[in-house]
Design a protein around this motif. Structure first.
Motif, mmCIF file in Angstrom:
data_model
loop_
_atom_site.group_PDB
_atom_site.id
_atom_site.type_symbol
_atom_site.label_atom_id
_atom_site.label_comp_id
_atom_site.label_asym_id
_atom_site.label_seq_id
_atom_site.Cartn_x
_atom_site.Cartn_y
_atom_site.Cartn_z
ATOM 1 N N ILE A 197 -0.291 -6.987 -7.077
ATOM 2 C CA ILE A 197 0.779 -6.812 -6.407
ATOM 3 C C ILE A 197 1.478 -5.513 -6.672
ATOM 4 N N ALA A 198 1.408 -4.683 -5.682
ATOM 5 C CA ALA A 198 1.804 -3.220 -5.821
ATOM 6 C C ALA A 198 3.259 -3.051 -4.966
ATOM 7 N N THR A 199 3.849 -4.014 -4.757
ATOM 8 C CA THR A 199 5.026 -3.961 -3.921
ATOM 9 C C THR A 199 6.229 -3.466 -5.008
ATOM 10 N N THR A 200 7.366 -3.307 -4.537
ATOM 11 C CA THR A 200 8.617 -2.946 -5.342
ATOM 12 C C THR A 200 9.254 -4.410 -5.678
ATOM 13 N N VAL A 201 9.899 -4.206 -6.718
ATOM 14 C CA VAL A 201 10.283 -5.744 -7.472
ATOM 15 C C VAL A 201 10.973 -6.660 -6.868
ATOM 16 N N SER A 202 11.840 -6.516 -5.701
ATOM 17 C CA SER A 202 12.566 -7.615 -4.978
ATOM 18 C C SER A 202 11.517 -8.758 -4.425
ATOM 19 N N SER A 203 10.176 -8.265 -4.078
ATOM 20 C CA SER A 203 9.181 -9.224 -3.535
ATOM 21 C C SER A 203 8.263 -9.992 -4.701
ATOM 22 N N HIS A 204 8.362 -9.517 -5.800
ATOM 23 C CA HIS A 204 7.398 -10.120 -6.784
ATOM 24 C C HIS A 204 7.600 -11.476 -6.917
ATOM 25 N N ARG A 205 8.659 -12.064 -7.100
ATOM 26 C CA ARG A 205 8.845 -13.513 -7.353
ATOM 27 C C ARG A 205 8.022 -14.067 -6.392
ATOM 28 N N ALA A 206 8.228 -14.119 -5.146
ATOM 29 C CA ALA A 206 7.581 -14.749 -3.881
ATOM 30 C C ALA A 206 6.359 -14.729 -3.638
ATOM 31 N N LEU A 207 5.781 -13.463 -4.060
ATOM 32 C CA LEU A 207 4.304 -13.172 -3.988
ATOM 33 C C LEU A 207 3.383 -13.801 -5.102
ATOM 34 N N VAL A 208 4.073 -13.822 -6.195
ATOM 35 C CA VAL A 208 3.487 -14.313 -7.635
ATOM 36 C C VAL A 208 3.419 -15.721 -7.381
ATOM 37 N N GLY B 142 9.066 11.276 -4.555
ATOM 38 C CA GLY B 142 7.849 10.264 -4.153
ATOM 39 C C GLY B 142 8.340 8.939 -4.067
ATOM 40 N N GLN B 143 9.476 8.626 -4.863
ATOM 41 C CA GLN B 143 10.127 7.222 -4.875
ATOM 42 C C GLN B 143 11.696 7.356 -4.624
ATOM 43 N N PRO B 144 11.728 7.303 -3.299
ATOM 44 C CA PRO B 144 13.392 7.558 -2.955
ATOM 45 C C PRO B 144 14.260 6.231 -3.312
ATOM 46 N N TYR B 145 13.730 5.064 -3.390
ATOM 47 C CA TYR B 145 14.363 3.886 -3.655
ATOM 48 C C TYR B 145 14.920 3.807 -5.148
ATOM 49 N N LEU B 146 14.311 4.861 -5.810
ATOM 50 C CA LEU B 146 15.207 4.971 -7.411
ATOM 51 C C LEU B 146 16.345 5.636 -7.283
ATOM 52 N N ASN C 211 -2.303 11.768 -16.326
ATOM 53 C CA ASN C 211 -1.973 10.880 -17.513
ATOM 54 C C ASN C 211 -1.558 9.484 -17.017
ATOM 55 N N ILE C 212 -0.725 9.311 -16.273
ATOM 56 C CA ILE C 212 -0.482 7.874 -15.472
ATOM 57 C C ILE C 212 -1.864 7.491 -14.965
ATOM 58 N N GLN C 213 -2.146 8.313 -14.110
ATOM 59 C CA GLN C 213 -3.473 8.007 -13.381
ATOM 60 C C GLN C 213 -4.723 7.594 -14.226
ATOM 61 N N CYS D 279 0.715 -1.345 0.141
ATOM 62 C CA CYS D 279 0.030 0.006 0.017
ATOM 63 C C CYS D 279 0.912 1.055 0.156
ATOM 64 N N GLY D 280 1.893 1.449 -0.982
ATOM 65 C CA GLY D 280 2.841 2.276 -0.902
ATOM 66 C C GLY D 280 2.470 3.504 -1.938
ATOM 67 N N PHE D 281 3.524 4.294 -2.389
ATOM 68 C CA PHE D 281 3.207 5.598 -3.079
ATOM 69 C C PHE D 281 2.386 5.250 -4.315
ATOM 70 N N PHE D 282 2.604 4.381 -5.264
ATOM 71 C CA PHE D 282 1.696 3.980 -6.318
ATOM 72 C C PHE D 282 0.376 3.523 -6.107
HETATM 73 P P1 NAD Z 1 6.583 1.917 -2.502
HETATM 74 O O1 NAD Z 1 7.855 1.895 -1.585
HETATM 75 O O2 NAD Z 1 6.241 3.312 -2.137
HETATM 76 O O3 NAD Z 1 5.538 0.890 -1.921
HETATM 77 C C1 NAD Z 1 5.650 -0.469 -1.734
HETATM 78 C C2 NAD Z 1 5.063 -0.948 -0.446
HETATM 79 O O4 NAD Z 1 4.877 -2.357 -0.626
HETATM 80 C C3 NAD Z 1 5.456 -0.286 0.981
HETATM 81 O O5 NAD Z 1 4.427 0.313 1.636
HETATM 82 C C4 NAD Z 1 6.115 -1.697 1.452
HETATM 83 O O6 NAD Z 1 6.033 -1.557 3.121
HETATM 84 C C5 NAD Z 1 5.205 -2.780 0.769
HETATM 85 N N1 NAD Z 1 5.882 -3.978 0.901
HETATM 86 C C6 NAD Z 1 7.051 -4.293 0.132
HETATM 87 N N2 NAD Z 1 7.321 -5.760 0.318
HETATM 88 C C7 NAD Z 1 6.322 -6.319 0.917
HETATM 89 C C8 NAD Z 1 5.681 -7.596 1.291
HETATM 90 N N3 NAD Z 1 6.551 -8.636 0.896
HETATM 91 N N4 NAD Z 1 4.627 -7.858 1.918
HETATM 92 C C9 NAD Z 1 3.646 -6.807 2.217
HETATM 93 N N5 NAD Z 1 4.156 -5.542 1.839
HETATM 94 C C10 NAD Z 1 5.428 -5.374 1.337
HETATM 95 O O7 NAD Z 1 6.752 1.691 -3.786
HETATM 96 P P2 NAD Z 1 6.025 2.293 -5.062
HETATM 97 O O8 NAD Z 1 6.627 3.443 -5.659
HETATM 98 O O9 NAD Z 1 4.514 2.269 -4.866
HETATM 99 O O10 NAD Z 1 6.316 1.121 -6.221
HETATM 100 C C11 NAD Z 1 5.649 0.130 -6.248
HETATM 101 C C12 NAD Z 1 5.907 -0.773 -7.592
HETATM 102 O O11 NAD Z 1 5.215 0.243 -8.469
HETATM 103 C C13 NAD Z 1 7.296 -0.733 -8.005
HETATM 104 O O12 NAD Z 1 7.505 -1.936 -8.509
HETATM 105 C C14 NAD Z 1 7.409 0.428 -8.910
HETATM 106 O O13 NAD Z 1 8.227 0.209 -10.089
HETATM 107 C C15 NAD Z 1 5.867 0.382 -9.697
HETATM 108 N N6 NAD Z 1 5.354 1.901 -10.033
HETATM 109 C C16 NAD Z 1 4.893 1.675 -11.134
HETATM 110 C C17 NAD Z 1 4.295 3.120 -11.723
HETATM 111 C C18 NAD Z 1 3.585 2.900 -13.123
HETATM 112 O O14 NAD Z 1 3.211 3.943 -13.711
HETATM 113 N N7 NAD Z 1 2.980 1.669 -13.462
HETATM 114 C C19 NAD Z 1 4.549 4.094 -11.098
HETATM 115 C C20 NAD Z 1 5.153 4.235 -9.863
HETATM 116 C C21 NAD Z 1 5.488 2.935 -9.304
#
Ligand code: NAD
Ligand code: 89V
Length: 339
Positions: free
Chosen positions: A68-79, A159-163, A285-287, A8-11
């Motif tokens: 799944i809206a987490t950052t990439v390192s968690s994607h494989r395990a969650l999928v 908005g996305q400090p991890y970048l 535009n993105i939204q 439930c992060g930024f995006f």
């Molecule tokens: P973020 O760090 O703001 O949010 C990620 C959230 O996931 C965090 O709140 C974190 O606590 C949670 N999280 C991480 N691993 C978890 C797990 N295993 N279980 C439960 N919660 C977990 O990141 P963000 O900026 O929202 O980006 C998320 C993804 O969206 C990234 O992959 C990013 O590339 C992508 N993104 C896409 C667009 C687009 O236009 N498609 C735009 C921005 C971000």
């Protein structure tokens, strides 16, 4: 359709607003390791189950789709968890950290018969879509050249400090969208040549990339991205397009102006996206594209048609990302068959 969203992060806030806009969809559960973020997201709903652990969310179930809206390192395990629990999956880009992971994730969901879509939304931006539709209508004949360009000085790191922290930046995070637009327009590429630069000393990865693609269709494209470009007016987050065909030219210029030139005749159309009720400039535009891609997913489930950005399709966009880094590192053209 009952949906659970993890991360439930930024995006994700955009994804949650978009789900609320779509008919016959209910967000029933949210999960984030961070309780503060979970609380902010859950405030959007009258009633929603909340979890801080994805395994518990899946064990309790009660949903058809996981988003799944987490950052990439968690994607494989969650999928893989989603596949184990036999639910449909939407996963944010970048889909995986490596092509090997991505292939395993696609295979895991394939064995369940469920649908896997990558949330690759840039090709769904309405302005980009207007160009895709014109090109596919054949109005400029057969395309032979394209340019897909994203150049900005916008502070994306606030908005996305991890970048700012990864070894890789612009191709993996943004170029992935721009390469995907090139694929939506001209189909798969057979070879790619790339150069990268880091201009901003405060970040770790590259913030400029220039790529040359040869497509199987015979089209040559220049795909260029930069977060080190000062321009006024700032065009973030617009992708600018230029396509030459044997009968004419299509351009998507700054300010969402689409021009089509056939012979001496030029027609120009305003293809600016709407600002949805919950959206704000310049992100509107993105939204809007988030709502469009999520509606596409719902429609695909209802009709049994595979989503345009299904996992299998996204492997080819990811391969371009990997090939671009390899090309920049080794200073040579990479045939996609090498990956
Ligand atoms: P973020 O760090 O703001 O949010 C990620 C959230 O996931 C965090 O709140 C974190 O606590 C949670 N999280 C991480 N691993 C978890 C797990 N295993 N279980 C439960 N919660 C977990 O990141 P963000 O900026 O929202 O980006 C998320 C993804 O969206 C990234 O992959 C990013 O590339 C992508 N993104 C896409 C667009 C687009 O236009 N498609 C735009 C921005 C971000
Ligand atoms: O897609 C992304 O993850 C974003 C943005 C659109 C700003 O590049 O980083």
């Amino acid at each position: 359709m009952k949906i659970a969203l993890i991360g439930c992060g930024f995006f994700a806030m955009n994804q949650l607003h978009a789900w609320k806009d779509i008919d016959n969809v209910e967000v029933v559960a949210l999960c984030d390791r961070d309780e503060g973020r979970l609380a902010v997201a859950s405030a959007l709903f009258d009633e929603v189950r909340c979890y801080t652990d994805a395994a518990t969310l899946f064990a309790e179930g009660g949903f058809d789709v996981v988003d799944i809206a987490t950052t990439v390192s968690s994607h494989r395990a969650l999928v893989e968890l989603a596949a184990e629990h036999r639910v449909h999956v939407i996963c944010q880009k970048p889909f995986a950290e490596t092509l090997e992971d991505a292939r395993a994730m696609v295979a895991a969901v394939e064995t369940t018969g469920k649908v896997l879509m990558v949330h690759e939304n840039f090709r769904w931006q309405s302005a980009v879509r207007a160009v895709v539709d014109e090109l596919r209508s054949g109005v400029i004949g057969t395309a032979f050249f394209g340019r897909v360009s994203f150049r900005s000085g916008y502070d994306v790191f606030s908005g996305q400090p991890y970048l700012a922290e990864g070894e890789r930046f612009i191709i993996e995070d943004l170029g992935i969208h721009i390469l995907d637009i090139a694929r939506a327009l001209f189909g798969d590429a057979s070879r790619i040549t790339a150069t990268t630069r880091r201009i901003n000393p405060a970040i770790k990865g590259e913030d400029v990339a220039t790529m040359l693609l040869e497509h199987e269709s015979g089209v040559t494209t220049v795909v260029d991205c930069s977060y080190a470009t000062r321009r006024s007016p700032e065009t973030f987050p617009e992708s600018l397009l230029e396509i030459d065909g044997d009968k004419g030219t299509i351009r998507l210029d700054a300010g969402y102006r689409m021009s089509i030139q056939i012979g001496e005749q030029v027609t120009t159309r305003d293809v600016a996206p709407p600002v949805l009720e919950w959206a704000e400039r310049p992100w509107h535009n993105i939204q809007e594209s988030v709502r469009i891609i999520q509606q596409h997913f719902v429609d695909c489930l209802a009709t049994g048609v595979a989503p345009e950005t299904r996992g299998q399709d996204n492997l080819r966009t990811l391969a371009l990302v990997e090939a671009a880094y390899l090309s920049a590192r080794e200073g040579r053209t990479i045939p996609l068959t090498e990956l």
